[in-house]
Design a protein around this motif. Structure first.
Motif, PDB file in Angstrom:
ATOM      1  N   TYR A  32       2.969   1.996   8.322  1.00 36.33           N
ATOM      2  CA  TYR A  32       3.396   0.538   8.120  1.00 36.33           C
ATOM      3  C   TYR A  32       4.301   0.745   6.749  1.00 36.33           C
ATOM      4  O   TYR A  32       4.240   1.460   5.920  1.00 36.33           O
ATOM      5  N   TYR A  36       7.317  -3.864  -2.305  1.00 36.75           N
ATOM      6  CA  TYR A  36       7.055  -4.529  -4.057  1.00 36.75           C
ATOM      7  C   TYR A  36       8.043  -4.955  -5.221  1.00 36.75           C
ATOM      8  O   TYR A  36       8.774  -3.854  -5.093  1.00 36.75           O
ATOM      9  N   LEU A  44       3.278  -4.429  -9.138  1.00 38.45           N
ATOM     10  CA  LEU A  44       3.214  -5.419  -8.411  1.00 38.45           C
ATOM     11  C   LEU A  44       3.327  -6.085  -8.045  1.00 38.45           C
ATOM     12  O   LEU A  44       2.071  -6.542  -7.727  1.00 38.45           O
ATOM     13  N   PHE A  46       3.321  -8.447  -3.637  1.00 38.95           N
ATOM     14  CA  PHE A  46       3.795  -7.976  -2.847  1.00 38.95           C
ATOM     15  C   PHE A  46       5.009  -9.238  -2.105  1.00 38.95           C
ATOM     16  O   PHE A  46       4.860 -10.161  -2.248  1.00 38.95           O
ATOM     17  N   LYS A  49       6.217  -7.210   4.968  1.00 39.63           N
ATOM     18  CA  LYS A  49       5.646  -5.371   4.924  1.00 39.63           C
ATOM     19  C   LYS A  49       6.037  -5.575   6.640  1.00 39.63           C
ATOM     20  O   LYS A  49       5.926  -6.555   7.759  1.00 39.63           O
ATOM     21  N   ASN A 101      -5.405   1.165   9.132  1.00 43.50           N
ATOM     22  CA  ASN A 101      -4.684   1.218   8.233  1.00 43.50           C
ATOM     23  C   ASN A 101      -5.168   2.575   7.304  1.00 43.50           C
ATOM     24  O   ASN A 101      -6.261   2.207   6.879  1.00 43.50           O
ATOM     25  N   GLY A 103      -4.665   2.744   4.420  1.00 39.33           N
ATOM     26  CA  GLY A 103      -4.629   1.562   2.666  1.00 39.33           C
ATOM     27  C   GLY A 103      -4.024   2.741   1.658  1.00 39.33           C
ATOM     28  O   GLY A 103      -3.991   2.232   0.944  1.00 39.33           O
TER      29      GLY A 103
ATOM     30  N   TYR B  33      -8.035   0.440  -5.611  1.00 42.81           N
ATOM     31  CA  TYR B  33      -6.815   1.733  -5.730  1.00 42.81           C
ATOM     32  C   TYR B  33      -7.007   1.858  -7.708  1.00 42.81           C
ATOM     33  O   TYR B  33      -6.540   0.622  -7.705  1.00 42.81           O
ATOM     34  N   TYR B  35      -3.942   3.487  -9.831  1.00 44.37           N
ATOM     35  CA  TYR B  35      -2.609   4.628  -8.872  1.00 44.37           C
ATOM     36  C   TYR B  35      -2.178   5.021 -10.556  1.00 44.37           C
ATOM     37  O   TYR B  35      -2.553   4.281 -11.953  1.00 44.37           O
ATOM     38  N   PRO B  43       4.652   4.738  -8.451  1.00 43.69           N
ATOM     39  CA  PRO B  43       2.814   4.778  -8.561  1.00 43.69           C
ATOM     40  C   PRO B  43       2.734   5.663  -7.748  1.00 43.69           C
ATOM     41  O   PRO B  43       3.676   5.491  -6.479  1.00 43.69           O
ATOM     42  N   TYR B  48      -8.893   5.477  -5.085  1.00 42.14           N
ATOM     43  CA  TYR B  48      -9.304   5.083  -3.903  1.00 42.14           C
ATOM     44  C   TYR B  48     -11.040   4.506  -3.621  1.00 42.14           C
ATOM     45  O   TYR B  48     -11.650   5.414  -2.692  1.00 42.14           O
ATOM     46  N   LEU B  91      -1.850   1.705 -13.144  1.00 40.63           N
ATOM     47  CA  LEU B  91      -2.417   0.147 -12.543  1.00 40.63           C
ATOM     48  C   LEU B  91      -3.612   0.209 -11.941  1.00 40.63           C
ATOM     49  O   LEU B  91      -3.612   1.130 -10.782  1.00 40.63           O
ATOM     50  N   TRP B  98      -8.459  -2.280   4.862  1.00 39.76           N
ATOM     51  CA  TRP B  98      -8.206  -1.635   4.107  1.00 39.76           C
ATOM     52  C   TRP B  98      -6.153  -0.999   3.452  1.00 39.76           C
ATOM     53  O   TRP B  98      -5.820  -0.130   3.506  1.00 39.76           O
ATOM     54  N   GLY B  99      -5.981  -2.182   3.812  1.00 43.42           N
ATOM     55  CA  GLY B  99      -4.438  -2.144   3.006  1.00 43.42           C
ATOM     56  C   GLY B  99      -3.233  -2.208   4.188  1.00 43.42           C
ATOM     57  O   GLY B  99      -2.502  -2.243   3.012  1.00 43.42           O
ATOM     58  N   GLY B 100      -3.535  -2.529   5.194  1.00 42.20           N
ATOM     59  CA  GLY B 100      -2.910  -2.757   5.882  1.00 42.20           C
ATOM     60  C   GLY B 100      -1.828  -4.013   5.375  1.00 42.20           C
ATOM     61  O   GLY B 100      -1.411  -3.699   5.716  1.00 42.20           O
ATOM     62  N   ASP B 101      -2.568  -4.478   4.720  1.00 38.74           N
ATOM     63  CA  ASP B 101      -2.853  -6.387   4.357  1.00 38.74           C
ATOM     64  C   ASP B 101      -2.558  -6.123   3.001  1.00 38.74           C
ATOM     65  O   ASP B 101      -2.041  -4.879   2.239  1.00 38.74           O
ATOM     66  N   GLU B 102      -1.570  -6.672   1.704  1.00 38.78           N
ATOM     67  CA  GLU B 102      -0.802  -6.373   1.052  1.00 38.78           C
ATOM     68  C   GLU B 102      -1.944  -6.008  -0.182  1.00 38.78           C
ATOM     69  O   GLU B 102      -3.714  -6.524  -0.154  1.00 38.78           O
ATOM     70  N   GLN B 103      -1.346  -5.535  -0.722  1.00 39.09           N
ATOM     71  CA  GLN B 103      -2.560  -5.103  -2.115  1.00 39.09           C
ATOM     72  C   GLN B 103      -2.198  -5.560  -3.354  1.00 39.09           C
ATOM     73  O   GLN B 103      -0.918  -6.189  -3.417  1.00 39.09           O
ATOM     74  N   PHE B 105      -1.983  -6.279  -6.930  1.00 39.31           N
ATOM     75  CA  PHE B 105      -1.959  -5.612  -8.591  1.00 39.31           C
ATOM     76  C   PHE B 105      -1.996  -6.400  -9.826  1.00 39.31           C
ATOM     77  O   PHE B 105      -1.904  -7.506 -10.292  1.00 39.31           O
ATOM     78  N   GLY B 106      -2.996  -5.366 -10.336  1.00 35.40           N
ATOM     79  CA  GLY B 106      -3.246  -5.735 -12.154  1.00 35.40           C
ATOM     80  C   GLY B 106      -1.829  -5.597 -12.743  1.00 35.40           C
ATOM     81  O   GLY B 106      -0.936  -4.960 -12.173  1.00 35.40           O
TER      82      GLY B 106
END
Lengths: 117, 114
Positions: A32, A36, A44, A46, A49, A101, A103, B33, B35, B43, B48, B91, B98-103, B105-106
């Motif tokens: 993947y 960002y 950060l 997004f 992807k 994935n 992660g 997560y 970082y 990062p 996680y 961070l 599982w994060g294949g999708d976007e993460q 962030f704070g």
């Protein structure tokens, strides 16, 4: 283990110019890839992807990126930048395995984009 | 929808002092997560969680760092005896799945160890 490299530490352009931010990765399996953006003093956000399918992916605010397996690259592009695009851009990779994935994102060192008005 | 929140935003310590960072992820996000982002670098994942379980803490310096997420929601990262090399922004991010999708962030906690 995957690695991500961003060869340009700094890129400076003028408003209205096009820009390409480079990202190369090394990993033998399915992967993947994402981009960002980090504005000064903030977390950060997004942008986009890629995992499979059309190698050109569209993101927010007019950004797009193109995956190339032969070049091991995932470069980010924008046709016409605005001063508000000034930020640090990070390319990231995580291992994919038949749709699952892990992660764990591995980030490049980032490219600082400065857009002069 | 509220984003990922972190506190404090800044911390300044002497070497040897302890510090805790707190993170509240986006409601419903099961993966969280932590970082470490040194100045002018990307990062680097420390640890996680999926719900309350640690999935990977292989990059967490276990002699001085610890992280918990007891109810699968908020999380705390603690440094027992800080060193100058710990100076960085910490961070927190969360995702659904599982994060294949976007993460997401704070804003981070900027730590300076003198």
């Amino acid at each position: 283990t995957q690695t991500v490299s961003q060869s340009d530490a700094h890129v400076t352009v003028f408003e209205g110019d096009s820009v390409e931010l480079r990202c190369n990765y090394s990993y033998g399996g399915s992967i993947y890839l994402s981009w960002y953006i980090q504005h000064h003093g903030r977390g950060l956000q997004f942008l986009l992807k890629y995992y499979s399918g059309n190698p050109v992916v569209q993101g927010v605010n007019g950004f797009e990126a193109e995956f190339s397996k032969s070049d091991s690259s995932f470069h980010l592009r924008k046709a016409s930048v605005h001063w508000s695009d000034s930020a640090v851009y990070f390319c990231a990779a995580s291992m994919g395995n038949t749709g699952a994935n892990t992660g764990k994102l591995t980030f490049g060192h980032g490219t600082i984009l400065r857009v002069h008005p | 929808e509220a984003g990922v929140t972190q506190s404090p935003r800044y911390a300044v310590l002497q070497e040897g002092q302890a510090v805790s960072f707190w993170c509240d992820p986006i409601s419903g996000h099961d993966t969280l997560y932590w970082y470490q982002q040194p100045r002018d670098q990307g990062p680097q994942l420390l640890v996680y969680f999926r719900d309350e379980a640690v999935i990977d803490n292989s990059q967490l310096p276990s002699d001085r760092f610890s992280a918990v997420r007891p109810k699968g929601t908020n999380s705390t990262l603690k440094i027992q005896s800080a060193k100058q090399g710990d100076t960085a922004t910490y961070l927190c991010a969360s995702s659904l799945g599982w994060g294949g999708d976007e993460q997401y962030f704070g804003p981070g906690t900027r730590l300076t160890v003198l």
